[in-house]
Design a protein around this motif. Sequence first.
Motif, PDB file in Angstrom:
ATOM      1  N   ILE A 129       9.252   7.666   3.252  1.00 43.79           N
ATOM      2  CA  ILE A 129       9.576   6.759   4.392  1.00 43.79           C
ATOM      3  C   ILE A 129       8.900   7.356   5.639  1.00 43.79           C
ATOM      4  N   GLY A 130       8.687   8.432   6.091  1.00 46.47           N
ATOM      5  CA  GLY A 130       8.085   8.739   7.297  1.00 46.47           C
ATOM      6  C   GLY A 130       6.655   8.265   7.307  1.00 46.47           C
ATOM      7  N   ALA A 131       6.058   8.707   6.223  1.00 51.95           N
ATOM      8  CA  ALA A 131       4.600   8.322   6.415  1.00 51.95           C
ATOM      9  C   ALA A 131       4.324   6.685   6.223  1.00 51.95           C
ATOM     10  N   SER A 132       5.222   6.206   5.641  1.00 51.90           N
ATOM     11  CA  SER A 132       5.218   4.631   5.487  1.00 51.90           C
ATOM     12  C   SER A 132       5.525   4.032   6.927  1.00 51.90           C
ATOM     13  N   LEU A 133       6.376   4.502   7.695  1.00 53.41           N
ATOM     14  CA  LEU A 133       6.481   3.908   8.974  1.00 53.41           C
ATOM     15  C   LEU A 133       5.409   4.149   9.641  1.00 53.41           C
ATOM     16  N   LEU A 134       4.773   5.305   9.611  1.00 52.89           N
ATOM     17  CA  LEU A 134       3.419   5.770  10.485  1.00 52.89           C
ATOM     18  C   LEU A 134       2.383   4.324  10.023  1.00 52.89           C
TER      19      LEU A 134
ATOM     20  N   LEU B 243       0.888  -1.068   0.247  1.00 56.85           N
ATOM     21  CA  LEU B 243      -0.142   0.022  -0.106  1.00 56.85           C
ATOM     22  C   LEU B 243       0.823   1.264   0.050  1.00 56.85           C
ATOM     23  N   ALA B 244       2.008   1.094   0.924  1.00 54.40           N
ATOM     24  CA  ALA B 244       2.864   2.291   1.075  1.00 54.40           C
ATOM     25  C   ALA B 244       3.557   2.597  -0.549  1.00 54.40           C
ATOM     26  N   ILE B 245       3.846   1.550  -1.322  1.00 52.92           N
ATOM     27  CA  ILE B 245       4.732   1.578  -2.501  1.00 52.92           C
ATOM     28  C   ILE B 245       3.603   1.907  -3.457  1.00 52.92           C
ATOM     29  N   GLU B 246       2.429   1.525  -3.581  1.00 49.46           N
ATOM     30  CA  GLU B 246       1.329   1.880  -4.489  1.00 49.46           C
ATOM     31  C   GLU B 246       1.155   3.636  -4.574  1.00 49.46           C
ATOM     32  N   ASN B 247       0.913   4.145  -3.233  1.00 48.36           N
ATOM     33  CA  ASN B 247       0.542   5.417  -2.870  1.00 48.36           C
ATOM     34  C   ASN B 247       1.955   6.352  -2.833  1.00 48.36           C
ATOM     35  N   ASP B 248       3.068   5.676  -3.107  1.00 44.12           N
ATOM     36  CA  ASP B 248       4.320   6.599  -2.990  1.00 44.12           C
ATOM     37  C   ASP B 248       4.387   7.422  -1.618  1.00 44.12           C
TER      38      ASP B 248
END
Lengths: 190, 207
Positions: A128-133, A120-125
């Motif tokens: 790194i900060g937002a992905s960790l959250l 999901l993180a990769i799909e929405n690009d």
Amino acid sequence: MEYVLILIAAILTDNFVFTKFLGIEQAFLTSEKPLNAIRGGGLVTGVSLVAGGLTYLLYSFVLRALNIAFLTLPIGVLIVVAAVAVLEVISAKNDALEETLRCHFPMITTNGVIMGAVFLAIENDLGIGASLLLFLGAGIGYTLAALVFASIRERLRQSNPPAAFAGIPIMIAAAALAVMAFSGFAGLHF
Amino acid sequence: MLLKTKLKSSESLALFQTLALCPALAVTTTLFRSLAITGVLLISLVLSAVLVSAFRKMIPAKLRASVYLLISSFSVTFVQLIMRAVFPLATASLGIYLPVLAVNCAVILRLEAFAALNTPGLAALDGLLTGAQFGAVMLGCGFIRELFGTGRLFASPMGGGLKVFPAAPVSFLAQPAGALLLIAAVAAMIQHVQICRKAKAEHPETV
């Protein structure tokens, strides 16, 4: 503010277990007791944060740069397996810890929440900060779901459903009702 | 470690397999998406079954669950690349559910239970049958959810499709909870038929 939204969305409005059914089988089965659910959820949160973060870093700085982004899935699975193996080695030194955590280990590697959050993180690009959250929120959301299922199962054990519904059907129906209750959070807007 | 040893009674194994299908069931809002996920599941299951069975003597017993996961993730990646080239629309409509199929418990359990013990030919056949079984569930679910959830049939992401009902008769079915409730209802029906049959076998004269 945007970061808070990502966290809340991952925990409540877009809960991975309730809206995407990822990891629903683990959330249901490892949760005989609420305490078990919290332990399993804590493990999933930790692995999701560490392994998910590592996979996302590898994806954004190595795999994408080398144009082999299609290898993200096997590499992500490998990292999750390695993280679980490390956890197993650490817990093996402490007998009491191993006893309480052992039943959760085989379940984590096949937990869809972790890989689902990564993709999901990769799909929405997300960055790194937002992905960790997102990974943290996915883990907390999973814990919440496991806790809800644990309470449902405790209550179901004392209930007396019709013969046709006894056993598996009533559990799935109860899960459906929990999912429906959580869909109420979909109206949460800021 | 064996996943199966953790699930002591056969009832919890059955529950586990039913629920393990759920990530795939979340996709089945339309027949189009059900067909896409069935195709991916079927091909990747056959592929990983053949690989697991071909390497079954080389896989160390202690690491087997991890190796099965890796093999399954490689075959899903392989299928994903082909699908993206041939059916880009279908692949895009599956989103994150396609990669997540690689860590699906139902698939890993099946690999462990059959492919790891048999020759590649038999494993491929079993993969095909298991995949067809899962696919039938998903296609049925997709058919009912699209027909009653949206009132249309055979709609693709581009729109279109056959208009069966003027409005969605049971729009609740299009939501995630609808899929679970549908499965629960079907499971209850199956259980009811089983109970009736058992009663008939035990007391043929009363029923």
